[in-house]
Design an enzyme around this catalytic site. Structure first.
Site, PDB file in Angstrom:
ATOM      1  N   GLU A 190      14.798  45.153  48.417  1.00  0.00           N
ATOM      2  CA  GLU A 190      14.677  43.694  48.412  1.00  0.00           C
ATOM      3  C   GLU A 190      15.790  43.011  49.209  1.00  0.00           C
ATOM      4  O   GLU A 190      15.754  41.799  49.406  1.00  0.00           O
ATOM      5  CB  GLU A 190      14.737  43.181  46.955  1.00  0.00           C
ATOM      6  CG  GLU A 190      13.524  43.583  46.103  1.00  0.00           C
ATOM      7  CD  GLU A 190      13.648  44.955  45.440  1.00  0.00           C
ATOM      8  OE1 GLU A 190      14.427  45.791  45.939  1.00  0.00           O
ATOM      9  OE2 GLU A 190      12.961  45.187  44.433  1.00  0.00           O
ATOM     10  N   LYS A 212      22.511  52.171  25.250  1.00  0.00           N
ATOM     11  CA  LYS A 212      22.868  51.154  24.268  1.00  0.00           C
ATOM     12  C   LYS A 212      23.209  51.840  22.963  1.00  0.00           C
ATOM     13  O   LYS A 212      22.322  52.244  22.209  1.00  0.00           O
ATOM     14  CB  LYS A 212      21.724  50.157  24.081  1.00  0.00           C
ATOM     15  CG  LYS A 212      21.619  49.199  25.262  1.00  0.00           C
ATOM     16  CD  LYS A 212      20.214  49.069  25.771  1.00  0.00           C
ATOM     17  CE  LYS A 212      20.215  48.542  27.206  1.00  0.00           C
ATOM     18  NZ  LYS A 212      19.157  49.101  28.027  1.00  0.00           N
TER      19      LYS A 212
HETATM   20  P1  ADP Z   1      14.738  52.609  44.265  1.00  0.00           P
HETATM   21  O1  ADP Z   1      14.626  51.679  43.105  1.00  0.00           O
HETATM   22  O2  ADP Z   1      13.524  53.314  44.618  1.00  0.00           O
HETATM   23  O3  ADP Z   1      15.930  53.504  44.206  1.00  0.00           O
HETATM   24  P2  ADP Z   1      16.092  51.166  46.279  1.00  0.00           P
HETATM   25  O4  ADP Z   1      16.401  52.165  47.283  1.00  0.00           O
HETATM   26  O5  ADP Z   1      15.778  49.793  46.689  1.00  0.00           O
HETATM   27  O6  ADP Z   1      14.877  51.657  45.484  1.00  0.00           O
HETATM   28  O7  ADP Z   1      17.253  51.214  45.214  1.00  0.00           O
HETATM   29  C1  ADP Z   1      18.075  50.143  44.904  1.00  0.00           C
HETATM   30  C2  ADP Z   1      18.951  50.484  43.760  1.00  0.00           C
HETATM   31  O8  ADP Z   1      19.762  51.622  44.038  1.00  0.00           O
HETATM   32  C3  ADP Z   1      19.940  49.415  43.400  1.00  0.00           C
HETATM   33  O9  ADP Z   1      19.342  48.410  42.637  1.00  0.00           O
HETATM   34  C4  ADP Z   1      20.998  50.192  42.647  1.00  0.00           C
HETATM   35  O10 ADP Z   1      20.637  50.394  41.305  1.00  0.00           O
HETATM   36  C5  ADP Z   1      21.005  51.517  43.347  1.00  0.00           C
HETATM   37  N1  ADP Z   1      22.107  51.561  44.310  1.00  0.00           N
HETATM   38  C6  ADP Z   1      22.058  51.359  45.628  1.00  0.00           C
HETATM   39  N2  ADP Z   1      23.277  51.468  46.183  1.00  0.00           N
HETATM   40  C7  ADP Z   1      24.138  51.736  45.180  1.00  0.00           C
HETATM   41  C8  ADP Z   1      25.564  51.934  45.081  1.00  0.00           C
HETATM   42  N3  ADP Z   1      26.349  51.901  46.160  1.00  0.00           N
HETATM   43  N4  ADP Z   1      26.083  52.172  43.865  1.00  0.00           N
HETATM   44  C9  ADP Z   1      25.307  52.211  42.777  1.00  0.00           C
HETATM   45  N5  ADP Z   1      23.979  52.026  42.796  1.00  0.00           N
HETATM   46  C10 ADP Z   1      23.397  51.792  43.973  1.00  0.00           C
END
Ligand code: ADP
Length: 556
Positions: free
Chosen positions: A343, A453
């Site tokens: 997004e 939780k």
């Molecule tokens: P999916 O939900 O399929 O993994 P995305 O690739 O859009 O799709 O993932 C986004 C999510 O990945 C973020 O909302 C977060 O939870 C996690 N994420 C991405 N980068 C990081 C990071 N540097 N540290 C922790 N979590 C991360």
């Protein structure tokens, strides 16, 4: 309002393409592609395809003409099921340049889900890699809006019925093309979230969003991409615009190296050395593998010689501190965590600690280097508590992370329910839980749905995983919630060992975590040792599958 005297110049992808061919015609785009199969190991054999921004340009023009000839026009969706290579790169530019939408489909999804996505997006043409060509009859049946199938790469056994070869599709076309008028707000690209919960949701990127995201990526406050760099995006091009690299590299003339199927650590190390790669980008699991390979080669007395490599950009999941320290201490490589999502195009924050920073305090430096980073220029972050009150930066309190900016989605494609659930007063609710320091440095604590939780308190699975993955006996660790009669939920550690004969006891692991400032009540109640942690299609830990596997787990 007094109108300015500035031109109403549209920010569009063709302007990135034109700049690349004029300013950096000799800069290379290298694709490592399968050229056969080793008869002994059955592994694909890598071969190198070399082109330049200059040589790519007439092919992109040919593709534009072919698309227009096939009736593709403004707003039409054109799907790709493609590996990382120069052909996918050509599609990245040609499809938006005719005013259409390049829809990059996740090739690792089950074919049923792919058909759902193709149908939901109403794609008209599918460009499909030769290795998936056998799926064409199934896709034709279940995504009937697709009328044209173009196969990328040679099909020695013959093309599936009704499909066209990519080179034939573009071959006879003229090498010049007149772009239609493109409004910067019109859609240029499309990706679906990977659907870890429910059906995947579609996000449409605009020319304006891609252009501004690329421009920001050139800044040293973000990625600092420039024409002296050689970038190897190990992230698939279907995963959130390949993290923007195809566009960002073209904008600034950086050399690009695409690995198609060769994303194992040995091939990464080999082609980093051969092509002079300076930056590799991928998810943590890719780099856990690379670290093992670099360590192995070093202790065998035959270290990989990677003099050009400086930075590892790690995103998609949290970067364990132990990874930051190991790459720095043992291999002199600088780890740069980045956070984002489908997004957010995807870059939201990047950790901008520089290799020379905090030189007198290495431990503090590694702490700082583990943060998710500071927001990009033009992107704003906000933290909220459960009652939607704003949490002050620097308060130390964690909360829901919201984001807004020119490359953050304001809705989902044809999905009002998901849109309503995530859009609040002009902000997008990421579903992540984070803290933000007074200086704007953000740290993801967990995904809201992965938090444990326990008796009304939260335990971050990410914190426990990152500490556990620093233990010398542990290769990978995922922590999930399991039901508990008194505390509702308690943490269970799921562990992959480096050597199955060297299994630490629960007491050893408790001691290890307590020494690293984990509170006693946060310690996992139990550990399970497994051969492998299931991964998502882009290589993140698939906690949904673990929760399913251990759903009836009884804590002692
Ligand atoms: P999916 O939900 O399929 O993994 P995305 O690739 O859009 O799709 O993932 C986004 C999510 O990945 C973020 O909302 C977060 O939870 C996690 N994420 C991405 N980068 C990081 C990071 N540097 N540290 C922790 N979590 C991360």
């Amino acid at each position: 309002m007094l109108e300015s005297t500035m031109m109403d110049y549209q920010l569009t992808i063709p302007s990135i393409l034109e700049r690349a061919r004029r300013l950096y015609p000799a800069q290379e785009i290298v694709s490592v592609l399968p050229v056969g199969v080793d008869p002994a190991t059955k592994a694909p054999i890598p071969g190198v395809h070399r082109t330049t921004y200059g040589k790519t340009y007439p092919r992109v023009m040919q593709l534009c003409n072919a698309l227009a000839g096939a009736g593709v026009s403004s707003g039409d969706r054109v799907a790709t099921m493609a590996l990382n290579s120069y052909r996918h790169y050509e599609l990245y530019f040609a499809v938006p340049s005719v005013g259409a939408v390049c829809h990059m489909v996740n090739i690792r999804l089950p074919v049923e889900q792919i058909c759902y996505i193709l149908t939901h997006a109403e794609d008209r043409i599918l460009f499909i890699e030769n290795v998936f060509a056998a799926q064409i009859p199934h896709i034709r049946q279940h995504a009937p809006k697709i009328k044209t199938f173009v196969v990328l790469g040679p099909c020695p056994g013959g093309l599936p019925e009704g499909a066209i070869d990519y080179e034939t599709f573009i071959g006879a076309q003229p090498t010049t093309f007149t772009y239609p008028y493109i409004d910067e707000r019109q859609a240029s690209g499309m990706c679906y979230t990977s659907g870890t919960t429910g059906n995947p949701k579609g996000v449409l990127y605009s020319h304006r969003a891609i252009t501004l995201h690329s421009l920001a990526s050139l800044s040293t406050e973000l990625l600092g991409v420039n024409s002296r760099e050689c970038i190897m995006p190990i992230v698939p091009m279907f995963h959130v615009n390949g993290w923007g690299y195809p566009y960002t590299c073209a904008m600034t003339g950086a050399k690009q190296v695409y690995m198609s199927v060769f994303t194992d650590a040995k091939n990464i190390a080999r082609f980093v050395a051969e092509e002079g790669v300076t930056v590799c980008a991928g998810v943590p699991t890719i780099f856990l593998g690379l670290l093992d390979e670099l360590d192995r080669a070093k202790s065998a007395g035959t270290p990989h010689q990677l003099p050009t490599l400086g930075t590892l950009l790690i995103g998609g999941s949290a970067t364990p501190r132990s990874l930051v320290a190991a790459f720095s201490d043992r291999h002199n490589l600088h780890v740069k965590p980045a956070w984002g999502m489908t997004e957010t195009t995807p870059l939201g924050t990047v950790n901008t600690v520089q290799p020379g920073d905090f030189a007198d305090d290495r431990e503090h430096k590694y702490d700082r280097m583990t943060f998710s980073g500071r927001p990009s220029p033009l992107v704003e972050l906000r933290l909220e508590d459960d009652d939607r009150n704003e949490i002050e930066w620097g308060s130390g309190q964690s909360g829901r992370l919201l984001i807004r900016g020119p490359w953050i989605t304001g809705s989902y494609y044809h999905n009002p329910e998901a849109t309503a659930a995530t859009q609040h007063d002009g902000w997008f609710d990421t579903g992540d839980i984070a803290t933000i320091d007074a200086d704007g440095t953000m740290m993801i604590q967990d995904r809201a749905k992965d938090l444990i939780k326990s008796g009304g308190e939260w335990i971050s699975s990410v914190d426990l995983e990152n500490e556990l993955m620093g233990h010398p006996a542990i290769r990978e660790a995922a922590v999930i919630a399991v039901a508990h009669p008194k505390w509702d939920e308690r943490p269970l550690g799921v562990i992959v060992l480096r050597d199955t004969n060297q299994s630490p006891s629960k007491a050893d692991l408790d001691h290890y975590l307590l020494e690293r400032a984990v509170a006693k009540w946060q310690l996992p109640d139990a550990y399970e040792f497994v051969d492998e942690i299931p991964k998502t299609t882009v290589g993140k830990f698939l906690k949904r599958a673990l929760r399913e596997k251990f759903k009836d787990y009884k804590l002692a």
